[in-house]
Design an enzyme around this catalytic site. Structure first.
Site, PDB file in Angstrom:
ATOM      1  N   SER A 186       0.835  -1.206   0.000  1.00  0.00           N
ATOM      2  CA  SER A 186       0.000   0.000   0.000  1.00  0.00           C
ATOM      3  C   SER A 186       0.866   1.251   0.000  1.00  0.00           C
ATOM      4  CB  SER A 186      -0.913   0.010   1.233  1.00  0.00           C
ATOM      5  OG  SER A 186      -0.154  -0.089   2.423  1.00  0.00           O
ATOM      6  N   LYS A 192       6.396  11.503  -0.832  1.00  0.00           N
ATOM      7  CA  LYS A 192       6.762  11.360   0.576  1.00  0.00           C
ATOM      8  C   LYS A 192       7.230   9.944   0.891  1.00  0.00           C
ATOM      9  CE  LYS A 192       3.618  15.008   2.080  1.00  0.00           C
ATOM     10  NZ  LYS A 192       2.431  15.361   2.879  1.00  0.00           N
ATOM     11  N   GLU A 193       6.772   8.983   0.119  1.00  0.00           N
ATOM     12  CA  GLU A 193       7.227   7.596   0.233  1.00  0.00           C
ATOM     13  C   GLU A 193       8.039   7.318  -1.038  1.00  0.00           C
ATOM     14  OE1 GLU A 193       3.377   5.720   2.537  1.00  0.00           O
ATOM     15  OE2 GLU A 193       3.230   6.153   0.413  1.00  0.00           O
ATOM     16  N   ASP A 222      -3.044   4.834  -3.638  1.00  0.00           N
ATOM     17  CA  ASP A 222      -4.188   5.619  -3.193  1.00  0.00           C
ATOM     18  C   ASP A 222      -4.053   7.093  -3.546  1.00  0.00           C
ATOM     19  OD1 ASP A 222      -6.511   4.557  -2.154  1.00  0.00           O
ATOM     20  OD2 ASP A 222      -6.210   5.417  -0.165  1.00  0.00           O
ATOM     21  N   LYS A 363      -9.400   5.819   3.946  1.00  0.00           N
ATOM     22  CA  LYS A 363      -7.932   5.811   3.962  1.00  0.00           C
ATOM     23  C   LYS A 363      -7.348   4.416   3.681  1.00  0.00           C
ATOM     24  CE  LYS A 363      -7.898   9.851   6.963  1.00  0.00           C
ATOM     25  NZ  LYS A 363      -7.477  10.450   8.250  1.00  0.00           N
ATOM     26  N   LYS A 364      -6.372   3.997   4.503  1.00  0.00           N
ATOM     27  CA  LYS A 364      -5.649   2.744   4.226  1.00  0.00           C
ATOM     28  C   LYS A 364      -6.561   1.534   4.309  1.00  0.00           C
ATOM     29  CE  LYS A 364      -1.835  -0.188   5.772  1.00  0.00           C
ATOM     30  NZ  LYS A 364      -0.745  -0.392   6.765  1.00  0.00           N
ATOM     31  N   ASP A 388       3.777  -2.843   4.143  1.00  0.00           N
ATOM     32  CA  ASP A 388       3.871  -1.420   3.827  1.00  0.00           C
ATOM     33  C   ASP A 388       4.877  -1.247   2.703  1.00  0.00           C
ATOM     34  OD1 ASP A 388       2.029  -0.705   5.705  1.00  0.00           O
ATOM     35  OD2 ASP A 388       3.497  -0.169   7.246  1.00  0.00           O
ATOM     36  N   ASP A 625      -5.491  -1.760  12.037  1.00  0.00           N
ATOM     37  CA  ASP A 625      -4.905  -3.072  12.292  1.00  0.00           C
ATOM     38  C   ASP A 625      -5.388  -3.662  13.616  1.00  0.00           C
ATOM     39  OD1 ASP A 625      -3.672  -1.077  13.670  1.00  0.00           O
ATOM     40  OD2 ASP A 625      -1.625  -1.583  13.095  1.00  0.00           O
TER      41      ASP A 625
END
EC number: 2.4.1.12
Length: 924
Positions: A186, A192-193, A222, A363-364, A388, A625
């Site tokens: 994801s 930023k990633e 996303d 979101k996630k 991740d 989670d």
């Protein structure tokens, strides 16, 4: 079984050697890793002896042949017996380590009870408000200690046997029977990633040591970024060379960035003559690959006014990240490009779910549920690995480790997931802010593994797909009430009890049982056309299957509409949920499945369904989670904690103080949201099958942020006591000293024994204690108030994505100062206690010898606060090449104290030898 099967244990890669009469010489280094050293040596020696004997068979006639055949049968029987052995075993902690630990816990509990009794019965009337606050704080600390301590009562470890897994499910000459795995990655914002980090994660997945036809990698974007889309295209091309290189030379880890940066002897155990040459060529190709990715990132920094345009000239559909259609792109797979050796590669799929204004996207958790549905339609593997984007596979056999549990014929059916510990790269040697979280992963999680299983921590977890669908685990045969292995409890409610056998066929029929038997060929053999947002497959075809069944069966089949309400309007998805062993229905074609996959990621698909409520990742908290794992455990599922010798996965963690506090703030806010929701473990799921100690662990995960309030008060009390001259304890009698001493000794003994059985170092334990205070008085405190505002007042809080990469300099992020409001409370506490220490010492100097005794108790608590906040103070001071923080701290304290002493002595005033003269007023 035949003689070739005997060779499978020694040569799982398909290498063959003569059994009849010649001596075989093979390199066993590639296989050595799946056995223990002693076991490996023993088996190799036995094999050599047998081969030497077989080499002499021709000289001894029929007797030699008979002897050889007998040895072959013995070896075959041995291998068969080995394959039937358990795939894993539970390794309890030694009684000499765990029993003293439990005894000390009980003693500490009794000491704590008597200590609290003493504190309540002996109030300090001259400082009653301070005493009352301190007692309330101590009672809360005792409660939180019980929640944290007792779930660690039954810690265990487990070990797996990968050789037995291979013998049982990978027999030579037979189809590979290992379970298929869909891997989810994801991402949200590639700026930023970093895309190169995501690319490395994908490459480590594609090169995993697992049958390629049984691995599929799904990347969720996303942010609908064209940068990630192009990055995956480049990654797929580079994988054609990287994957065969990894498998040929058995390199670890299989993420190129981390493999080439390892400071180890990469030639160790490498015997292939072309390895060095091929490694240099591969490193050069990877550097060229990085340059291409860097060019894509540089291009993405400035978005054109008209938006991004793809290579074919069409506008990029995701130019508006909040309003775009669903997108799916399959890069590799059965119909995709082969590697440079002409072999098949695992499937790689890019997924960006549809987003439209006015829809809640969650979101996630929403992105993960979209991947569950897409993968169910396209590949439908029975197991799902969740990672991740910055967590790469560090151990290429990690999936096999999980399969040792999930494919266990008895235990595996009751498992909802196998959780691996999180390990991290790029953390400073001293781990200043407890980024490794060693105490949680190496102590708390081992304790939970001895109960109902570890909590789900968001990444590095292999799921049983059936558990994600909200189904109940199979019920033990000892229970009088029997239900199906895979049907959820809601099925019994809506259909009038458990499933019964049909009088006509004697077989159990499910909602779509008639469809799967009588209508499968008819339904799957037709061509279906999807118009707009309508499903490709028509539900009316299912209703045609009702003819020819009695009323009971018809009622059961009619209840398929409950599936529609449960899973949404996708018959392909519904059918896949009934296939416990995974796989796709017969007769499906790729084009229709892609269209159906687009349908199940539409923004309105989840409306009026159970997605996010009972199915998939659960909505309602930013820490989805915890909620997801909690719901599974409430249904009676178990989980397993797998800790292989070589870490299965590694990721990056924020080493900057501000980023670390924001990360902890997000986790704590999620816990507060769960506490204020209907899923709070304090009152949810008592009718389920959640064990009591497991419930205590979940309660601890959602109430720990509230400890910040008493912790902040308790850290302020020492400064107030030093400034006012009062204390929370009236008198330090002998009995008082005994209780304090007993409490401190029990705390120390518990910690020492815990470190002894877990193997955690005292430095990791101390860093964890320090950051518990730092995070408690900053991030956890803000999370409580923001959670209350969000739930009660509807004020939402937006979080920035935690930084995934450091600066160019080693640990550059560690010394970078970023101001945030989270820094205010701990900074205030440090200043208050330092001022309090100075004021307390000055007061003792002025009042003489008698005031030093009570001062020591106050100074002890003040220094306790300062020492725990020391890493925070060090973070505020910046780089290490400046004056060390401890020097600055002691300089300020000592300078203040010596200044007061200097003023008290007054060395420059003349000493009076005569009578002391004082001024007098009118009464002189």
């Amino acid at each position: 079984e035949n003689g070739d099967y005997n060779n499978q244990q020694w040569h799982p890669n398909g290498q063959a050697f003569s059994v009849a009469g010649s001596t075989a010489v093979k390199d066993f280094e590639g296989d050595k890793e799946i056995y223990g050293s002693a076991e490996w040596k023993e088996r190799v020696e036995k094999w050599k002896v047998r081969q030497e004997k077989r080499g002499l068979v021709g000289n001894y006639g029929d007797a030699g042949h008979d002897q050889a055949e007998q040895e072959e049968e013995e070896e075959e029987d041995y291998l068969m017996a080995e394959a039937r052995q358990p795939l894993w075993r539970k390794v309890p902690i030694s009684s000499s380590l765990i029993n003293p630990y439990r005894i000390v816990i009980v003693l500490r509990l009794f000491v704590l009870i008597f200590f609290l009794r003493f504190r309540i019965l002996t109030p300090a009337y001259d400082a009653f408000p301070l005493w009352l606050i301190s007692v309330i704080c101590e009672v809360w600390f005792a409660f939180s200690w019980i929640l944290d301590q007792f779930p660690k009562w039954f810690p265990i470890t487990r070990e797996t046997y990968l050789d037995r897994l291979s013998l049982r499910f990978e027999r030579e000459g037979e189809p590979n029977q290992l379970g298929s795995v869909d891997v989810f990655v994801s991402t949200v914002d590639p700026l930023k990633e970093p895309p190169i980090i995501t690319a490395n994660t994908v490459l480590s997945i594609l090169s995993v040591d697992y049958p390629v036809e049984k691995v599929s990698c799904y990347v969720s974007d996303d942010g609908a970024s064209m940068l990630l889309f192009d990055t995956l295209s480049e990654t797929a091309e580079f994988a054609r060379r990287w994957v065969p290189f990894c498998k040929k030379h058995n390199v670890e880890p299989r993420a190129p960035e981390f493999y080439f940066s390892e400071k180890i002897d990469y030639l160790k155990n490498k015997v292939h003559p072309s390895f060095v040459k091929e490694r240099r060529a591969m490193k050069r190709e990877y550097e060229e690959f990085k340059v291409r990715i860097n060019a894509l990132v540089a291009k993405a920094q400035k978005k054109p006014e008209e938006g991004w345009v793809m290579q074919d000239g069409t506008p990029w559909p995701g130019n508006n990240t909040r309003d775009h259609p669903g997108m799916i792109q399959v890069y590799l797979g059965s119909a995709g490009a082969l590697d440079v050796d002409g072999k098949e590669l695992p499937r790689l799929v890019y997924v960006s779910r549809e987003k439209r204004p006015g829809y809640q996207h969650h979101k996630k958790a929403g992105a993960m549920n979209a991947l569950v549905r897409v993968s169910a339609v396209l590949t439908n593997a029975p197991f799902i690995l969740n990672l991740d984007c910055d967590h790469y596979i560090n151990n290429s056999k990690a999936i096999r480790e999980a399969m040792c549990f999930l494919m266990d014929p008895q235990f595996g059916k009751k498992l909802c997931y196998v959780q691996f510990p999180q390990r991290f790269d790029g953390i400073d040697r001293h781990d200043r802010y407890a980024n490794r979280n060693v105490v949680f992963f190496d102590i708390n999680m081992l304790g939970l593994d001895g109960l109902q299983g570890p909590v789900y921590v968001g990444t590095g977890c292999v799921f049983n797909r059936q558990a994600l669908y909200g189904y109940d685990p199979p019920v033990s045969k000892k229970r009088p009430k029997m239900t199906c292995d895979c049907w959820p409890s809601w099925r019994c409610c809506c259909c009038g009890g458990s499933r019964k056998k049909s009088k006509k066929t004697g077989e159990k029929k499910s909602f779509l049982g008639g469809l799967l038997h009588s209508k499968k060929k008819k339904m799957m053999g037709k061509n279906y056309v999807r118009k707009g947002s309508v499903p490709v497959f028509n539900l009316e075809e299912i209703e045609e299957g009702l003819e020819g069944y009695d009323e009971l069966e018809k009622s059961s089949l009619m209840s398929q509409k409950n599936f529609e309400k449960r899973f949404g309007q996708s018959p392909v998805l519904i059918t896949s949920t009934l296939m416990e062993n995974g796989g796709l229905p017969e007769g499906t074609n790729t084009n229709s499945l892609i269209k159906e996959a687009i349908h199940v990621i539409s923004c309105g698909y989840e409306e009026k369904t159970e997605w996010g409520k009972e199915i998939g990742w659960i909505y309602g908290s930013v820490t989805e989670d915890i909620l997801t794992g909690f719901k599974m455990h409430c249904r009676g599922w178990k989980s397993v904690y797998c800790v292989p010798k070589r870490p299965a996965f590694k990721g990056s963690a924020p080493i900057n103080l501000s980023d670390r506090l924001h990360q902890v703030l997000r986790w704590a806010l999620g816990s507060v949201e769960i506490f204020l929701s209907r899923h709070c473990p304090l009152w949810y799921g008592y009718a389920g099958k959640l064990k009591w100690l497991e419930r205590l662990a979940y309660i601890n995960t959602i109430v720990y942020p509230f400890t910040s309030i008493p912790l902040l008060a308790y850290c302020t009390i020492p400064a107030v006591c030093l400034l006012t001259g009062k204390f929370i304890i009236p008198t330090l009698s002998n009995l008082t000293s005994v209780w304090f001493l007993a409490l401190f000794l029990s705390i120390i003994a518990t910690s020492v024994l815990e470190l002894r059985w877990s193997g955690v170092s005292i430095q990791d334990w101390w860093r964890n204690e320090q950051f518990w205070v730092i995070g408690g008085v900053s991030a956890h405190l803000f999370a409580v108030f923001q959670g209350l505002l969000k739930v009660l007042a509807g004020v939402d809080t937006n979080f920035t994505v935690t930084a995934k990469a450091a600066e160019d300099a080693e640990f550059g992020e560690l010394y970078l100062f970023k101001w945030t409001t989270l820094l205010i409370p701990p900074t205030t506490l440090i200043i208050l206690n330092m001022v309090g220490v100075v004021a307390g010492v000055s007061d003792a100097i002025n009042n003489g010898y008698g005031s030093w005794g009570p001062l020591f108790g106050k100074l002890f608590f003040a220094f306790w606060v300062i020492v725990h906040l020391y890493p925070f103070l060090k973070g505020l001071m910046g780089r290490q090449n400046r004056t060390p923080t401890i020097v600055v701290l002691w300089s300020i304290l000592l300078a203040s104290i010596f200044s007061l002493v200097w003023v008290r002595i007054d060395p420059f005033l003349p000493k009076q030898t005569g009578p002391v003269l004082k001024q007098c007023g009118v009464e002189c």
